[in-house]
Design an enzyme around this catalytic site. Structure first.
Site, short mmCIF file in Angstrom:
data_model
loop_
_atom_site.label_atom_id
_atom_site.label_comp_id
_atom_site.label_asym_id
_atom_site.label_seq_id
_atom_site.Cartn_x
_atom_site.Cartn_y
_atom_site.Cartn_z
N ASP A 179 36.17 38.85 29.03
CA ASP A 179 36.36 38.36 30.39
C ASP A 179 35.20 38.79 31.28
OD1 ASP A 179 38.53 37.39 32.53
OD2 ASP A 179 37.60 39.20 33.32
N HIS B 222 37.96 32.40 40.96
CA HIS B 222 38.08 33.85 41.13
C HIS B 222 39.05 34.25 42.26
CE1 HIS B 222 35.59 37.77 40.42
NE2 HIS B 222 36.89 38.00 40.47
N LYS C 189 34.46 33.12 35.77
CA LYS C 189 35.16 32.77 37.00
C LYS C 189 34.22 32.14 38.02
CE LYS C 189 37.99 36.91 36.29
NZ LYS C 189 37.06 37.62 35.37
N TYR D 245 30.30 39.25 38.69
CA TYR D 245 30.06 40.54 38.04
C TYR D 245 28.57 40.71 37.76
CZ TYR D 245 35.10 40.53 36.87
OH TYR D 245 36.47 40.50 36.91
#
Length: 282
Positions: free
Chosen positions: A46, A109, A76, A51
Site C-alpha cells: 500500500d 485518499h 491513492k 507518501y
C-alpha cells in the site's frame, strides 16, 4: 472472519487479509523494507502519491524475485487531482513512476468535502477501471454521507474504504456502515503510529500474554475478527513476519470488548484528521 487469509470484495476479486503499509518510508531504506516484507510473505503493498515513495515501491518490485502478477499494488489519488481530467492523468503518472501497467487497487485518499469534487474523482476511478488502469477501486477516509453520494452518482460502490482505526479510535460506526454497504474496511495505522502508546497499553499487553502473542498480533487479530483488513508497517524482518502470524488463534468476545473499551472517541485520532475537516491539497 476467523482464520481465513483472504477478503472477498464486492467486485468479485479477493485481497490478502493483511497488507503492508509504506507511509513514511522512502529511498534505499524503503526499498529494503518493502523487499523484506515481500520475503516475509506480504503480497499487498500500500502506497500513495502523497507518501512520495511510489518510485521506491517500483524499485522494490523490480528487484523482487516474486513475479509482478503475484503482487498487489495499491496507491491513492491526492487532493490536488480531484478534477476528472487531472485524476486520469495522475493515475497514469503514478503508474509510470512505479513502472507498472496497472494498479491492483487504487483509492481516493481523502474526500475533501469542502472542495466538493470527490464525486468527480470517483467517476474518474470508475472510468480508469474500465480503461484497464485499475483492477479494484475504492476510497479512503470516506464517511457514510460521502459514500452515499458517490454510489448514487455513479451506481458503483467502492470495494474498500481505508480508514483510521486502532484501539484508541475504533471507528466502529463507520466500520458498521461499510459492512452494510458491502464495503471491506481497511485500517490504516492500526498500531496508532508512534504518537501513542497503544502497543504498551496494559490491557493489550495482558491479552497478549494470555494468548502467548505480541501486542501487535492481538491488534491485528482484533481487526480481522471485526471484518477489517489491517494495513501494517514494520521495519524489521522479524516484526514483519510476526505481524502475519495472526491466523492460528481467536480472541474471545470478552477480549474483543476489552479492546473496544479503550476507544477515546475523537480524542483518539492520531493527528486529529476528521474527514469533513482535513484538507489535503498537496
Amino acid at each position: 472472519m476467523t482464520k481465513t487469509e483472504k477478503f472477498e470484495l464486492n467486485d468479485g476479486t479477493s485481497l490478502p487479509a493483511i497488507g503492508f503499509g509504506t507511509v513514511n518510508i522512502q529511498g534505499a531504506k524503503g526499498v529494503n523494507s518493502v523487499l523484506t516484507a515481500i520475503d516475509a510473505g506480504y503480497r499487498l503493498i500500500d502506497t500513495s502519491t502523497n507518501y512520495m515513495n511510489e518510485g521506491m515501491v517500483g524499485e522494490a518490485i523490480r528487484r523482487s524475485t516474486v513475479p509482478r502478477e503475484e503482487l498487489l499494488i495499491s496507491s491513492k489519488l491526492p487532493g490536488k487531482a480531484h478534477e476528472y481530467d487531472k485524476a486520469i492523468k495522475m493515475i497514469q503518472e503514478s503508474l509510470y513512476r512505479i513502472g507498472i501497467d496497472y494498479f491492483d487497487k487504487y483509492l481516493i485518499h481523502w474526500p475533501l468535502p469542502k472542495q466538493g469534487k470527490y464525486e468527480e474523482a470517483w467517476q474518474a476511478l470508475v472510468d480508469a477501471q474500465k480503461f484497464g488502469l485499475i483492477k479494484t477501486i475504492g476510497v479512503s477516509n470516506f464517511l457514510p454521507e460521502h459514500l452515499e453520494r458517490i454510489i448514487e452518482k455513479t451506481g458503483v460502490t467502492p470495494a474498500t474504504n481505508q480508514i483510521e482505526r486502532h484501539p484508541y479510535f475504533n471507528n466502529k460506526e463507520l466500520v458498521e456502515a461499510n459492512n452494510e454497504l458491502g464495503i471491506v474496511t481497511e485500517a490504516w495505522s492500526p498500531f496508532g503510529r508512534e504518537i501513542n502508546d497503544v502497543l504498551e497499553n496494559e490491557t493489550i499487553v495482558a491479552i497478549a500474554e494470555k494468548y502467548g502473542k505480541e501486542p501487535a498480533q492481538i491488534i491485528i487479530r482484533w481487526n480481522l475478527q471485526n471484518n477489517v483488513m489491517p494495513i501494517v508497517k514494520a521495519s524489521s524482518f522479524s516484526h514483519q513476519k510476526a505481524n502475519l502470524d495472526a491466523f492460528d488463534f481467536e480472541l474471545t468476545e470478552e477480549d474483543c470488548q476489552k479492546i473496544d473499551a479503550l476507544d477515546k472517541g475523537e480524542a483518539g485520532r492520531v493527528e486529529g484528521q476528521h474527514p469533513n475537516e482535513y484538507e489535503e491539497f498537496d
